[in-house]
Scaffold this active site. Sequence first.
Site, PDB file in Angstrom:
ATOM      1  N   THR A 225       0.760  -1.390  -0.285  1.00  0.00           N
ATOM      2  CA  THR A 225      -0.192  -0.020  -0.080  1.00  0.00           C
ATOM      3  C   THR A 225       0.977   0.687  -0.050  1.00  0.00           C
ATOM      4  OG1 THR A 225      -1.468  -0.634   1.083  1.00  0.00           O
ATOM      5  CG2 THR A 225      -1.723   1.216   1.873  1.00  0.00           C
TER       6      THR A 225
ATOM      7  N   ARG B 290     -14.001  -7.882  -0.382  1.00  0.00           N
ATOM      8  CA  ARG B 290     -13.036  -7.670   0.736  1.00  0.00           C
ATOM      9  C   ARG B 290     -12.476  -5.884   0.717  1.00  0.00           C
ATOM     10  NH1 ARG B 290      -8.090  -6.297   2.083  1.00  0.00           N
ATOM     11  NH2 ARG B 290      -7.126  -6.457   4.446  1.00  0.00           N
ATOM     12  N   VAL B 291     -12.475  -5.141   2.015  1.00  0.00           N
ATOM     13  CA  VAL B 291     -12.333  -4.005   1.964  1.00  0.00           C
ATOM     14  C   VAL B 291     -11.225  -3.564   2.800  1.00  0.00           C
ATOM     15  CG1 VAL B 291     -13.148  -1.888   2.341  1.00  0.00           C
ATOM     16  CG2 VAL B 291     -14.692  -2.992   1.223  1.00  0.00           C
ATOM     17  N   GLY B 292      -9.836  -3.157   3.483  1.00  0.00           N
ATOM     18  CA  GLY B 292      -9.213  -3.253   4.255  1.00  0.00           C
ATOM     19  C   GLY B 292      -9.161  -1.770   5.036  1.00  0.00           C
ATOM     20  N   ASP B 293      -8.362  -1.543   5.473  1.00  0.00           N
ATOM     21  CA  ASP B 293      -8.257   0.063   6.183  1.00  0.00           C
ATOM     22  C   ASP B 293      -8.780   0.746   5.516  1.00  0.00           C
ATOM     23  OD1 ASP B 293      -5.743  -1.645   6.033  1.00  0.00           O
ATOM     24  OD2 ASP B 293      -5.086   0.737   7.188  1.00  0.00           O
TER      25      ASP B 293
END
Length: 309
Positions: free
Chosen positions: A176, A204-207
């Site tokens: 990232t 899916r989604v991350g931070d």
Amino acid sequence: MKKISIAIHGGAGTLVKGMMTSELEAKYRNDLKAALDKGYAILNAGGTAIEAVEVAVQVLEDSPLFNAGKGSVFTATESHEMDASIMDGKTLNAGAVSLISGVKNPVSLARDVMEKSEHVFLAGEGAMQFAKKLDYTLENDDYFYDEFRHKQWLEIKDTDSFQLDHSTKKDSKFGTVGAVACDQEGNIAAATSTGGMTNKKWGRVGDSPMVGSGNYANNKTCAISCTGSGEFFIRGVVAYDVACLMEHKDMSLKAASEEVIHKRILEIGGDGGLIAVDSEGNIAMPFNTEGMYRASKTSEGNEEISIYK
Ligand code: ASP
């Protein structure tokens, strides 16, 4: 004129030393420096922190070396779904997008959500409609194809595993990207952009696009961009946690960000790092992994470009 400063990251964790050739290391350093210089030049010319973080992240998104924009990892369906966010510490305005595809610079779409819509967070099909309304040109799959990323995906496709960008032992890193900056007015901002995890599915989604988890900015405390195991960074509300320690416990930027990365996130099982700046132009870049692609520069003449500890 106040002290200006900028810090950027290209992901926590790094290629293990054996896999990192001097030629490849030079490429990473070169792209980090290009992003740093471009962001710093904006601050130096009197531009805003928001402009500086957007431009620095664009440069990293355009590099195939990092898991964002052009270098995004493959999802379970052999596509790319990108997430990004940006936040202005002066106004607390924020913009975020997730599950978007074809957009060359997701960070710019996040900024457009902040400035050209009534909303903070747009996802998936709706975010794509918004991009089309703003006449974004979409890149085709070839633009995002990267042989290395494709190989990573081939190794785990058709399994239930998903993996943070190169999170296998031999080659462990999250790719990232992010930037934080403090401008001549003492305003701060943060931006983060990612392709997420290899073989991710089910939307899916991350931070990274979540305000307060992977990205946060408030002139009162700090601007933060995170990288690491997103599921843990969401549960730890990491970026906001640093701001809370500063605001409510009167901790310095350095002490608060180290407390979160070396203690609080480790206690819940998370690994990764963050970059942070405050409105005095102080910088902190703690990480609890082997390394973190990172760089920083201040008007006091300090410049750092580092990968390992
Ligand atoms: N935090 C990102 C995510 O979970 C991954 C990374 O930092 O590379 O999507």
